[in-house]
Design a protein around this motif. Structure first.
Motif, short mmCIF file in Angstrom:
data_model
loop_
_atom_site.label_atom_id
_atom_site.label_comp_id
_atom_site.label_asym_id
_atom_site.label_seq_id
_atom_site.Cartn_x
_atom_site.Cartn_y
_atom_site.Cartn_z
N ARG A 269 41.13 36.44 32.72
CA ARG A 269 40.43 37.59 32.13
C ARG A 269 40.38 38.77 33.09
NH1 ARG A 269 34.71 36.48 29.80
NH2 ARG A 269 35.14 38.43 28.71
N LEU A 270 40.09 38.49 34.35
CA LEU A 270 40.02 39.55 35.35
C LEU A 270 41.37 40.22 35.54
CD1 LEU A 270 37.74 37.80 38.00
CD2 LEU A 270 37.14 39.82 36.67
N ASP A 271 42.44 39.44 35.52
CA ASP A 271 43.78 40.02 35.66
C ASP A 271 44.12 40.93 34.49
OD1 ASP A 271 44.23 38.76 38.06
OD2 ASP A 271 45.34 37.07 37.21
N GLY A 272 43.49 40.71 33.35
CA GLY A 272 43.78 41.50 32.17
C GLY A 272 42.92 42.75 32.01
N LEU A 273 42.02 43.01 32.96
CA LEU A 273 41.15 44.19 32.85
C LEU A 273 41.96 45.48 32.93
CD1 LEU A 273 38.02 43.35 35.04
CD2 LEU A 273 38.05 43.78 32.58
N PRO A 274 41.68 46.44 32.06
CA PRO A 274 42.38 47.74 32.13
C PRO A 274 41.77 48.62 33.21
CG PRO A 274 40.80 47.75 30.33
CD PRO A 274 40.76 46.36 30.91
N PRO A 275 42.48 49.66 33.63
CA PRO A 275 41.98 50.55 34.69
C PRO A 275 40.67 51.24 34.33
CG PRO A 275 44.33 50.89 34.34
CD PRO A 275 43.86 50.00 33.24
N GLU A 276 40.40 51.42 33.03
CA GLU A 276 39.18 52.13 32.62
C GLU A 276 37.97 51.22 32.50
OE1 GLU A 276 41.61 51.19 28.86
OE2 GLU A 276 42.00 51.97 30.89
N ALA A 277 38.08 49.99 32.97
CA ALA A 277 36.96 49.04 32.84
C ALA A 277 35.86 49.34 33.86
CB ALA A 277 37.46 47.62 33.03
N VAL A 278 34.63 49.26 33.39
CA VAL A 278 33.42 49.28 34.24
C VAL A 278 32.76 47.93 33.99
CG1 VAL A 278 31.21 50.40 34.70
CG2 VAL A 278 33.20 51.78 34.03
N ARG A 297 40.06 36.64 46.38
CA ARG A 297 41.31 37.40 46.34
C ARG A 297 41.44 38.15 45.01
NH1 ARG A 297 43.37 32.68 48.96
NH2 ARG A 297 44.04 31.82 46.93
N THR A 298 41.09 37.48 43.93
CA THR A 298 41.18 38.12 42.61
C THR A 298 40.22 39.30 42.51
OG1 THR A 298 41.80 36.02 41.57
CG2 THR A 298 40.95 37.75 40.12
N LEU A 299 38.98 39.11 42.95
CA LEU A 299 38.00 40.20 42.87
C LEU A 299 38.42 41.39 43.72
CD1 LEU A 299 34.66 38.17 43.00
CD2 LEU A 299 35.70 39.27 41.01
N GLY A 304 40.18 47.19 43.29
CA GLY A 304 41.07 48.31 43.53
C GLY A 304 41.75 48.84 42.29
N ARG A 305 41.69 48.08 41.19
CA ARG A 305 42.41 48.48 39.99
C ARG A 305 41.52 49.09 38.92
NH1 ARG A 305 44.29 43.76 38.40
NH2 ARG A 305 42.89 43.49 36.62
N CYS A 306 40.34 48.54 38.68
CA CYS A 306 39.50 49.06 37.60
C CYS A 306 38.55 50.12 38.14
CB CYS A 306 38.76 47.93 36.89
SG CYS A 306 37.46 47.16 37.85
N ARG A 307 37.85 50.79 37.22
CA ARG A 307 36.98 51.91 37.62
C ARG A 307 35.81 51.44 38.47
NH1 ARG A 307 37.60 56.18 39.31
NH2 ARG A 307 36.39 55.28 40.99
N SER A 308 35.17 50.35 38.08
CA SER A 308 34.01 49.86 38.83
C SER A 308 33.85 48.37 38.59
CB SER A 308 32.74 50.60 38.41
OG SER A 308 31.60 50.07 39.06
N LEU A 309 33.51 47.65 39.67
CA LEU A 309 33.22 46.22 39.56
C LEU A 309 31.95 45.93 40.34
CD1 LEU A 309 33.86 43.26 38.86
CD2 LEU A 309 35.28 43.18 40.94
N GLN A 310 30.95 45.42 39.65
CA GLN A 310 29.73 44.96 40.29
C GLN A 310 29.62 43.45 40.06
OE1 GLN A 310 26.27 47.92 40.18
NE2 GLN A 310 27.29 48.30 38.23
N VAL A 311 29.40 42.71 41.14
CA VAL A 311 29.39 41.26 41.07
C VAL A 311 28.02 40.74 41.50
CG1 VAL A 311 30.49 39.11 41.80
CG2 VAL A 311 31.84 41.21 41.62
N HIS A 312 27.41 39.90 40.66
CA HIS A 312 26.13 39.26 40.97
C HIS A 312 26.42 37.76 41.07
CE1 HIS A 312 24.41 43.10 39.61
NE2 HIS A 312 25.23 42.98 38.57
N ARG A 313 26.34 37.22 42.27
CA ARG A 313 26.74 35.82 42.45
C ARG A 313 25.64 34.96 43.05
NH1 ARG A 313 32.17 36.43 45.55
NH2 ARG A 313 32.05 34.17 45.58
N SER A 314 24.40 35.39 42.92
CA SER A 314 23.30 34.59 43.47
C SER A 314 23.18 33.24 42.77
CB SER A 314 21.98 35.35 43.37
OG SER A 314 21.66 35.65 42.03
#
Length: 401
Positions: A269-278, A297-299, A304-314
């Protein structure tokens, strides 16, 4: 037959404090670009007017430059722009609107309806009944006078208002700025253009929320649209069609990793994200060292590819397998430290568990392949991609505004 574009909730000047500065600036700029796309669409569709149902500005205190940029963005369509204030930019005695007028920033084709009343556009075949907000909140229905308002025979009656249709939207936003659910019928309106709800919503065949033209919340509610409206004639039901104009796609994913195939699906799913994804990504479950390295590595690539990525991994535990530990060849004191960190990750509360998990990842990375070479030094391979925290943490919950 009048044709309109209906839009609302531009909220020009909005700040995005939860994002990194680079992303925040781009997302704020996207709101101007959305207005320019609406202008281009209005010109292509040869509409008779663009109806803007309030909250044009996000606050009364936006800069003079912001005001000028907004009205400059209207230049792509030279027909009438008909704008009313909403709760964010109410028509106070001294407001962003009076400042715009003093600046001379308002072009002749922008009609600011700052007081309740009827404005006729006979050359285009319609009259607008406007219910602008003159204060941030009111507990009376400002559209009530529509019922008795007179308009010239033969003109389509178009209502323009900003507020909460009673009994339709969420209960907790049904009191400020109420609008009767049957106002269009009672006032003999051909169309009632509404703002305040940030997603597209058709209340009935004549009453519509357009939503904001550029998404700004993690909610799948049909935002990112304008509405094209064709009114066949007075008394006849309009043809309503939402049209996509938004640039960025705001996505919220909650992913639980339990087995290896869960990670496979997430990576796909992450590999399929478009550049305009937030993307706002919340992770839970458990992952071993090899999986953690693959996920990191994937994240990194996605960031670097999509507009914004915020990760919550607690909620995601790092659980090295016995094979992981054997491969690390950790014995003696180091082995004891790893064991203690594994126990603390499971038993410690909140922040202490997060610290233990990150320490375990760093130590495992150091003992494993020694880290990935990166510019400026060596970074442990298994170290988690930092979670957005502090002012970036948490999700916005959509309300009326």
């Amino acid at each position: 037959m009048p044709r309109f574009l209906h839009t609302a909730d531009w909220q020009i000047g909005r700040q995005y404090g939860r994002f990194a500065p680079e992303d925040a600036a781009v997302l704020a700029e996207a709101r101007y670009a959305a207005i320019e796309r609406i202008a281009a669409l209005a010109a292509r569709e040869r509409v008779d007017a663009v109806l803007v149902a309030g909250d044009v500005f996000d606050a009364q205190t936006v800069s003079d430059r912001t005001i000028r940029r907004l009205f400059n963005a209207l230049g792509g369509y030279q027909g009438p722009w008909i704008l009313i204030p909403g709760n964010h930019d109410a028509a106070l005695a001294e407001s962003v609107w009076t400042r715009a007028q003093r600046l001379g920033a308002v072009p002749p084709h922008a009609h600011l309806l700052l007081e309740p009343g009827v404005r006729a556009f006979p050359e285009h075949g319609f009259a607008v009944l406007a219910a602008p907000l003159t204060q941030r909140q009111t507990h009376g229905d400002l559209t009530a006078w529509f019922d008795t308002a007179e308009t010239a025979e033969g003109l389509a009656r178009i209502g323009l208002a900003h507020g909460s249709v009673q009994g339709i939207l969420a209960e907790d936003i049904d009191s400020p700025n109420p609008i009767a659910a049957d106002r269009a019928r009672r006032a003999r309106l051909d169309y009632l253009a509404l703002g305040d709800w940030h997603g597209f919503k058709q209340v009935d065949e004549r009453t519509v929320y357009s939503g904001t033209p550029e998404p700004e919340r993690f909610r799948d509610n049909g935002s990112g649209r304008v509405v094209r409206v064709d009114v066949p004639g007075p008394g006849r039901a309009p043809a309503v069609e939402p049209l996509e104009v938004g640039q960025y796609r705001w996505l919220a994913w909650d992913e639980t990793l339990s087995v290896a195939s869960d990670l496979d699906l997430l990576v796909e799913r992450l590999d399929g994200l478009p550049p305009e994804a937030v993307l706002d990504l919340t992770l839970a479950g458990a992952i071993d060292l090899a999986g953690a390295r693959r996920l990191d590595r994937t994240l990194s690539v996605v960031q670097g590819r999509c507009r914004s990525l915020q990760v919550h991994r607690s909620g995601l535990r790092l659980e090295p397998t016995d094979e992981d530990m054997a491969a690390l060849r950790a014995d003696g004191y180091v082995g004891e430290v790893i064991a203690q960190l594994r126990q603390r990750q499971d038993a410690a509360p909140g922040e202490a568990a997060d610290t233990a998990r990150e320490a375990l990842a760093i130590l495992a990375g150091l003992l494993g392949d020694g880290g990935d070479e990166m510019e400026g030094g060596t970074v442990p391979a298994a170290r988690p991609v930092p979670e957005e925290s502090g002012r970036h943490a948490g999700r916005q919950v959509e309300g009326g505004q």
